[in-house]
Scaffold this active site. Structure first.
Site, PDB file in Angstrom:
ATOM      1  N   ASP A  22      -4.251  -8.023  -6.697  1.00 38.72           N
ATOM      2  CA  ASP A  22      -3.512  -7.284  -5.689  1.00 38.72           C
ATOM      3  C   ASP A  22      -4.518  -6.591  -4.762  1.00 38.72           C
ATOM      4  O   ASP A  22      -5.193  -5.643  -5.165  1.00 38.72           O
ATOM      5  CB  ASP A  22      -2.585  -6.260  -6.345  1.00 38.72           C
ATOM      6  CG  ASP A  22      -1.675  -5.574  -5.340  1.00 38.72           C
ATOM      7  OD1 ASP A  22      -2.181  -4.934  -4.407  1.00 38.72           O
ATOM      8  OD2 ASP A  22      -0.444  -5.664  -5.484  1.00 38.72           O
ATOM      9  N   THR A  66      12.434 -11.023  -5.965  1.00 41.25           N
ATOM     10  CA  THR A  66      12.907 -12.063  -5.055  1.00 41.25           C
ATOM     11  C   THR A  66      11.770 -12.645  -4.206  1.00 41.25           C
ATOM     12  O   THR A  66      11.918 -13.716  -3.625  1.00 41.25           O
ATOM     13  CB  THR A  66      13.965 -11.493  -4.097  1.00 41.25           C
ATOM     14  OG1 THR A  66      13.348 -10.516  -3.229  1.00 41.25           O
ATOM     15  CG2 THR A  66      15.091 -10.823  -4.875  1.00 41.25           C
ATOM     16  N   ASP A 119      -4.059  -2.705  -4.335  1.00 37.34           N
ATOM     17  CA  ASP A 119      -4.473  -1.954  -5.513  1.00 37.34           C
ATOM     18  C   ASP A 119      -5.984  -1.881  -5.614  1.00 37.34           C
ATOM     19  O   ASP A 119      -6.560  -0.834  -5.929  1.00 37.34           O
ATOM     20  CB  ASP A 119      -3.909  -2.589  -6.786  1.00 37.34           C
ATOM     21  CG  ASP A 119      -2.415  -2.303  -6.961  1.00 37.34           C
ATOM     22  OD1 ASP A 119      -1.898  -1.440  -6.230  1.00 37.34           O
ATOM     23  OD2 ASP A 119      -1.807  -2.927  -7.835  1.00 37.34           O
ATOM     24  N   ARG A 133       6.821  -6.544  -0.390  1.00 36.87           N
ATOM     25  CA  ARG A 133       7.435  -7.718  -0.998  1.00 36.87           C
ATOM     26  C   ARG A 133       8.173  -7.314  -2.259  1.00 36.87           C
ATOM     27  O   ARG A 133       7.607  -6.649  -3.129  1.00 36.87           O
ATOM     28  CB  ARG A 133       6.357  -8.767  -1.332  1.00 36.87           C
ATOM     29  CG  ARG A 133       6.925 -10.063  -1.881  1.00 36.87           C
ATOM     30  CD  ARG A 133       5.845 -11.091  -2.119  1.00 36.87           C
ATOM     31  NE  ARG A 133       4.984 -10.745  -3.249  1.00 36.87           N
ATOM     32  CZ  ARG A 133       4.117 -11.588  -3.806  1.00 36.87           C
ATOM     33  NH1 ARG A 133       3.994 -12.803  -3.312  1.00 36.87           N
ATOM     34  NH2 ARG A 133       3.371 -11.209  -4.817  1.00 36.87           N
TER      35      ARG A 133
END
Length: 210
Positions: free
Chosen positions: A201, A107, A204, A103
């Protein structure tokens, strides 16, 4: 399209530990795998089977086995890899393909950077694994990718979802044979496209790159 929220106290308990920012990566990985097995139970409720005759130590009988063509499990790289073991534990006869999607953090649009899938998915049941259904862009792109290759029906299994992402997928897949199974639906997306309260995340935290 169908949405199923797996409301179960064990799932909620494991999710709570998963969300905790102090949970270390090894524990996080283990919990993701455990959660995936629980969610896979819900996600495979309509997996195709065919009758098979067997003989038990007592008598002949008829049971079922996973039908051909075998289901295809597709983790979305990289975070979806953490869910793969839990899924294959429950569905060991399935084939595994891979779809790499990222991603753009500005944007929020998905891009595909890798794929390892059969060219023809005609009549195949596919199970897409992605921990976080946030904006929905990556999941929509992944499902479209599979349906375009002839997949018969697609089930997406996610640990967490945001209402915005679920709405986006529902709008995009309104008339398609798609099921979304999630462990919980959280409150909202923040301005950075992260699920709130979420768990951060997932990639992560899975691989210790926080």
């Amino acid at each position: 399209m169908r949405v199923h929220v797996a409301d179960h106290p064990l799932i909620t308990h494991k999710l709570t530990v998963l969300r905790d920012q102090d949970t270390p990566s090894p524990v996080f990985r283990s919990l993701v795998s455990e959660l995936m097995t629980l969610l896979a139970y819900e996600g495979t409720r309509n997996v195709r089977v065919e009758p098979v005759d067997i003989v038990t130590p007592v008598a002949p009988t008829t049971g079922v086995r996973i039908a051909e063509p075998r289901p295809l499990i597709v983790p979305i790289l990289r975070a979806g890899l953490g869910m793969l073991e839990g899924m294959t534990t429950l569905l060991p006869s399935a084939e595994v393909g891979f779809l790499g999607m990222a991603r753009d953090e500005e944007t929020l649009e998905p891009t595909t950077y890798a794929e390892r899938l059969p060219d023809d998915l005609t009549d195949r049941q596919c199970f897409v694994l992605d921990p976080m259904l946030a904006t929905g862009g990556s999941l929509i792109a992944a499902i479209d990718y599979l349906l375009a290759r002839g997949a018969e029906d697609v089930t997406a299994v996610c640990i967490l979802a945001a209402p915005e992402g679920l709405r986006a997928v529902e709008e995009a897949m309104a008339d398609r044979d798609v099921t979304v199974v999630v462990g919980a639906v959280d409150d909202h997306l923040n301005e950075h496209g992260f699920i709130v309260p979420g768990l951060g995340d997932a990639g992560d935290r899975l691989y210790g790159t926080v």
